[in-house]
Design an enzyme around this catalytic site. Structure first.
Site, PDB file in Angstrom:
ATOM      1  N   TYR A  59      -6.208  10.199   5.872  1.00  0.00           N
ATOM      2  CA  TYR A  59      -4.872  10.535   5.408  1.00  0.00           C
ATOM      3  C   TYR A  59      -4.981  11.460   4.187  1.00  0.00           C
ATOM      4  CZ  TYR A  59      -3.646   6.988   8.808  1.00  0.00           C
ATOM      5  OH  TYR A  59      -3.519   6.288   9.984  1.00  0.00           O
ATOM      6  N   GLN A 101       0.846  -1.191   0.000  1.00  0.00           N
ATOM      7  CA  GLN A 101       0.000   0.000   0.000  1.00  0.00           C
ATOM      8  C   GLN A 101       0.883   1.242   0.000  1.00  0.00           C
ATOM      9  OE1 GLN A 101      -2.233   1.421   3.609  1.00  0.00           O
ATOM     10  NE2 GLN A 101      -4.022   0.751   2.435  1.00  0.00           N
TER      11      GLN A 101
END
Length: 394
Positions: free
Chosen positions: A202, A115
């Site tokens: 995020y 990721q």
């Protein structure tokens, strides 16, 4: 899941191969089954470099029956780390330690994945076991000093947290290029699957939500403007990844806050991402404010699976369900019920690294331990047969 949304979870004897163990081909990558290790930060890297901890942590899931093993959120730049312990791919020097991890995962028959992330306004925080909040004097004494952080708008996570600098358009373009560069390094490290982290408050998620994005330029305003950063980052990642390798995108399907991102937004973004070459939408939720990833709903088994089903049905894109999926029969029911195409297992895997093999046993599949690594499978088969012959088994 509640009412009609809840699939039947009762174990049943399988008369054919469970869908959970049916291979899935995405572009040129064949996943041996539908079980994916969810990316879980270990906060154990030094200067962004993987080490033996990451090899053993991730390798055990490849040995434990997972078809795809995804490494944790890996930062595109030093300032994009959540903590000082995050993995990074901002330097070519960081490729080799991760290649060692990817090679081992592949050698066990699983697909290695990673990721790619930037923490945005949730960067420069404490490691969870030190408080999971803003860095404090106790952290400074350990050498964990703060750095300047960035976000679409200058809005701090909460009281006491660092106020981020609002990104300029030039800085945004540099970050988009950073997503592409980190993806190219992930490919060089040998990962078969790359995922963009667009969830949990995020950087990408903070562009998407009107709660955290107050910009009035091309990267803010209406939904199309707030989606622009996510779409440009995905475009850069797709361009950096060979055509035979799939690209996943993790979303917080809903913010769980009044006036925030919702399912209509997720469906619209998912369709646009699919058009750009994203292959799977990883459907999580929440995490916009505070450190928690879920402040949006009551947690129960499979509580986020309806997000995956709605995205799958309305955006016509493969999805991955995650969140309190506890065992094989539950996972099989979600797949059979059309909720998703892949099952991501996180904290249950921490408790049981052999979750995949236990799921096969629970679904009455692989009685002879043939899917286990041969170094242990033959022992377990021998023990099972011996126990079946013992007087206590009669």
């Amino acid at each position: 899941l509640r009412g009609k949304a809840r699939p039947e979870m009762a174990p049943r004897r399988m008369t054919h191969m469970p869908l959970l163990f049916t291979p899935l081909t995405l572009r040129g990558v064949k996943l041996p089954n539908r079980i994916v290790l969810a990316p879980m930060c270990q906060y154990s890297a030094r200067d962004g470099f993987a080490d033996d901890w990451h090899l053993v942590h991730l390798g055990r899931y490849a040995m434990g029956g997972f078809g795809c093993v995804m490494a944790e959120a890996t930062a595109i730049c030093p300032e994009g780390r959540i903590t000082h312990g995050d993995l990074g791919l901002w330097s070519d020097a960081q490729i080799q330690p991760l290649r060692r991890v990817a090679d081992f995962i592949r050698a066990q028959g699983a697909a290695p994945a990673i990721q790619i992330a930037h923490a945005g306004r949730k960067a420069s925080m404490q490691k969870p076991w030190h408080g999971n909040g803003p860095l404090a004097e106790s952290d400074f004494a350990r050498g964990d000093t703060p750095w300047r952080i960035v976000a679409p708008s200058a809005i701090a996570v909460d009281a006491g947290y660092i106020q981020p600098d609002e990104l300029t358009v030039d800085a945004i373009q540099a970050l988009i290029a950073g997503y592409g560069a980190a993806t190219a390094r992930a490919d060089a490290a040998g990962f078969d699957v790359v995922e963009a982290h667009g969830a949990h408050g995020y950087l990408i998620a903070s562009f998407l939500s009107p709660i955290t994005n107050r910009r009035s330029d091309a990267y803010g305003g209406d939904r199309a403007g707030r989606m622009r950063f996510a779409l440009e980052a995905a475009t850069a990642m797709r361009a950096a990844l060979p055509s035979q390798k799939p690209l996943f995108f993790r979303l917080s399907s809903v913010d769980g806050a009044e006036g925030g991102w919702d399912m209509a937004d997720t469906v619209a973004l998912s369709g646009a991402l699919k058009a750009l070459g994203v292959d799977v939408i990883d459907c999580s939720s929440g995490g916009l404010t505070g450190s928690s990833t879920t402040r949006n709903s009551s947690r129960g088994p499979g509580y986020q699976a309806p997000y995956a089903r709605q995205t799958r049905e309305e955006a016509h894109v493969p999805t991955m369900a995650v969140g309190l999926i506890l065992d094989g029969p539950q996972a099989e029911a979600l797949l059979q019920g059309g909720y998703c195409d892949l099952i991501a297992i996180g904290r249950e895997a921490l408790a049981n690294p052999h979750w995949g093999h236990d799921a096969a046993k629970a679904l009455d599949y692989d009685r002879e331990f043939s899917r286990w690594p041969e170094q242990s499978g033959w022992w377990l088969d021998k023990r099972a047969k011996a126990m079946a012959r013992s007087p206590a088994a009669e």
